[in-house]
Write a protein that holds these residues in place. Sequence first.
Motif, PDB file in Angstrom:
ATOM      1  N   LYS A   1       0.839  -1.192   0.000  1.00  0.00           N
ATOM      2  CA  LYS A   1       0.000   0.000   0.000  1.00  0.00           C
ATOM      3  C   LYS A   1       0.874   1.241   0.000  1.00  0.00           C
ATOM      4  O   LYS A   1       2.033   1.209   0.413  1.00  0.00           O
ATOM      5  N   LEU A   2       0.278   2.332  -0.468  1.00  0.00           N
ATOM      6  CA  LEU A   2       0.890   3.653  -0.344  1.00  0.00           C
ATOM      7  C   LEU A   2      -0.148   4.513   0.362  1.00  0.00           C
ATOM      8  O   LEU A   2      -1.192   4.842  -0.212  1.00  0.00           O
ATOM      9  N   GLY A   3       0.134   4.842   1.622  1.00  0.00           N
ATOM     10  CA  GLY A   3      -0.912   5.422   2.443  1.00  0.00           C
ATOM     11  C   GLY A   3      -1.947   4.351   2.692  1.00  0.00           C
ATOM     12  O   GLY A   3      -1.633   3.229   3.063  1.00  0.00           O
ATOM     13  N   SER A   4      -3.176   4.645   2.431  1.00  0.00           N
ATOM     14  CA  SER A   4      -4.239   3.643   2.574  1.00  0.00           C
ATOM     15  C   SER A   4      -4.697   3.104   1.225  1.00  0.00           C
ATOM     16  O   SER A   4      -5.741   2.466   1.136  1.00  0.00           O
ATOM     17  N   CYS A   5      -3.900   3.360   0.187  1.00  0.00           N
ATOM     18  CA  CYS A   5      -4.281   2.962  -1.172  1.00  0.00           C
ATOM     19  C   CYS A   5      -3.552   1.676  -1.569  1.00  0.00           C
ATOM     20  O   CYS A   5      -2.317   1.673  -1.688  1.00  0.00           O
TER      21      CYS A   5
END
Length: 443
Positions: free
Chosen positions: A377-381
């Motif tokens: 993930k990147l952040g919550s993505c």
Amino acid sequence: MTSDLLAPLDLAFWNIESPQHPMHLGALGVFAAHSPTAGAHAVDLLAARAVTVPGLRMRIRDVWQPLAFPPAFGGAARQPVPDFDPLDHVRLHAPATDFHDVAGRLMQRPLGRGRPPWEAHVLPGEDGTDFAVLFKFHHALADGLRALTLAAGLMDPMDLPELRPRPAETPRGLLPDPRRLPGLVRGALADVGQALDIGASVARATWDVRPTPALTSRPTGTRRTAGVVIDLDDVHRVRKAAGGTVNDVLIALVAGALRRWLEERGDSSDGVAPRALIPVSRRRPRTAHPQGNRLSGYLIRLPVDDPDPLTRLGAVRTAMDRNKDAGPSRGAGAVALLADHVPPLGHRLGGSLVGQAARLLFDILVTSVPLPSLGMKLGSCPLTQVFPFAPLARGQALAVAVSTFRGAVHYGLIADGEAVPDLDVLARGLSEEAAELVEVSGS
């Protein structure tokens, strides 16, 4: 300020580059977005985390060390940048409807050679439901495995295989222990014999070769990319029904897609058997640090001229079995090992010649890039797709990279934009070939 001399193969990659022939690899990751501002937030995250990843601070500088052992005339080294600014490397672009269209234009731009040679380009999706990040790393800074480690350092914490510390070695540039000299001499003699064996195999591989015009191109500096996703379960079903390995199936799919592409172009596939270079890592994943390309390879002929998918798969399996029996340190595909026998100054002076010689040895690169099976993930993505891109050799029109990620096979295609304006046709051919191979194998 500490520095790390480039290994011979890294130095070769650094010196064969030109504006029309950039030597960076790439990966296009697609993330599910939770809001239209997710892309802008990703830029902030990437910039903040880049400061904490030491490998991203490293630039490549020329070094001249005549008193070193061995002498480093014309060499280069990785050196940390004291005034590293991550915003020089992480960039936000305008919303895009086609991530691959933008990625192609970005991949054709060489990386700056006066600063750490990497970039991260954030591409927001036009509808706000997703965004993409194109990572670019110079091949002299990181190979596929090292690039994965660097990129993973910018993602949210995840469980990666722990890297074992490398056994202590004599630092490069210092005199070796005299007690090791007899062993070093024996090793040098063995290396010379290996080099002669590889050289003879290269000569045989380039003798009386029929070129494949569609895969040959004068370097234009333009790039086009495409991506294909194939269900890994389908690949396993074919493997179980027809035999061989997953890698055999993935290579056979490339052969079949090339045949479909040539036929749609109106080109004959009769007698077409392009030579594919299949890189093989000589480095264990658990000892992936420090950096340094450790590559060999296999050379096989893709049976593009064979009309039967199962026969193509059988031919690939036979060729790969033969290569594995010989081992990755022998044969023409091991040509990368010859870089170890060239002094640094030779790499500097002969870089252009080496770059031009690639098309004489092989017609297309088909490489596998390892990815963790765990989600990222990147952040919550969450990361939903990832398409690797290999450097395109001078004089060649197409390169194929493939990764397995979360139950799917991701093919990343990169081509000379002028030579292959119909890269989407080849991408479609991969999907069609996979479907046919599943059908005819009865799986």
